[in-house]
Scaffold this active site. Structure first.
Site, short mmCIF file in Angstrom:
data_model
loop_
_atom_site.label_atom_id
_atom_site.label_comp_id
_atom_site.label_asym_id
_atom_site.label_seq_id
_atom_site.Cartn_x
_atom_site.Cartn_y
_atom_site.Cartn_z
N ILE A 22 0.82 -1.21 0.00
CA ILE A 22 0.00 0.00 0.00
C ILE A 22 0.86 1.26 0.00
CG2 ILE A 22 -1.69 1.30 1.40
CD1 ILE A 22 -2.60 -1.48 2.51
N CYS A 23 0.40 2.31 -0.70
CA CYS A 23 1.01 3.64 -0.66
C CYS A 23 2.42 3.58 -1.24
CB CYS A 23 0.98 4.15 0.78
SG CYS A 23 1.43 5.89 1.00
N ILE A 24 3.45 3.96 -0.47
CA ILE A 24 4.84 3.93 -0.95
C ILE A 24 5.46 2.55 -0.77
CG2 ILE A 24 5.86 4.63 1.26
CD1 ILE A 24 6.97 5.69 -2.33
N PRO A 36 4.90 -0.29 -2.18
CA PRO A 36 5.24 -1.01 -3.42
C PRO A 36 6.63 -0.69 -3.96
CG PRO A 36 2.98 -0.24 -3.52
CD PRO A 36 3.59 0.38 -2.29
N THR A 86 -2.06 -0.43 -4.20
CA THR A 86 -3.01 0.68 -4.27
C THR A 86 -2.32 1.95 -3.77
OG1 THR A 86 -5.29 1.36 -3.73
CG2 THR A 86 -4.01 0.39 -1.95
#
Length: 217
Positions: free
Chosen positions: A134-136, A138, A189
């Site tokens: 999620i968010c950063i 990945p 996401t």
């Protein structure tokens, strides 16, 4: 009951786990009839940030102890996590993902990822179990996996270019949606990479949790 590993990186968006993202993730897991099993590295976090001013503080805090604030004490050292006990793995964002679970915040494409997280993610993948980042968070995936993955951090061009330099295929994605690499069972996401409020963050995170659970079947 499905057991979903959740890896936290402290407590607070600027130096640990983004709290809204973590709580939404835990709530979505529970509402889908699964059990969250939380982990965090037992180490000193890279820095401590005053969340009122954004300034660095002359303190030392332990990532595991800080993560325990979010989980009401129900969190284990990441080194103890075993892929065999879990059906899936989810990693919320916050700068802790880029500072404590990795050093992406400072090193970019040359970053290194926490060894325990890398080993756990690889073991999960080898066992055919899904991952949600999620968010950063990945941004760590291209370093963990030698294979190219379809992932997203939203629409930030500069960060997307770094991920592609690292070998990923970045897919632009709105805040309320997800990107699914079906072949590798990886779901991502943007959350607060794009979200302007908690409701916007929740829309994508809830979709991610639902899809991760589908991929456990």
């Amino acid at each position: 009951m499905k057991k979903i590993g959740v890896v936290l990186s402290g407590c607070g968006v600027y130096d640990g786990t983004e709290i809204h993202e973590a709580v939404i993730t835990l709530l979505a897991i529970a509402r889908n009839g699964a059990q969250a099993v939380c982990f965090a590295p037992d180490k000193i976090q890279s820095e401590v940030i005053n969340h009122l001013t954004g300034e660095a503080m002359a303190e030392r805090r332990n990532v595991l102890l800080e993560a325990a604030r979010i989980t009401r004490g129900e969190v284990r050292p990441l080194a103890q996590a075993q892929a065999a006990e879990l059906d899936a793995l989810i990693v919320p964002g916050g700068f802790g993902a880029a500072k404590n679970l990795s050093n992406f915040a400072n090193e970019g494409a040359a970053c290194e990822v926490d060894g325990d997280l890398s080993a756990l993610a690889l073991a999960m993948h080898q066992a055919g179990k899904p991952l949600g980042f999620i968010c950063i968070a990945p941004a760590m995936l291209p370093k963990i996996f030698a294979i190219p993955l379809r992932i997203t951090i939203g629409t930030d061009i500069d960060t997307a270019e770094i991920l592609e330099e690292m070998g990923a295929e970045h897919v632009p994605c709105p805040v309320d949606d997800i990107v699914v690499d079906e072949e590798n069972k990886v779901v991502t996401t943007p959350a607060y990479m794009l979200a302007q409020n908690i409701a916007e963050a929740a829309a994508g995170i809830e979709k991610l949790v639902s899809r991760v659970l589908v991929l456990t079947e």
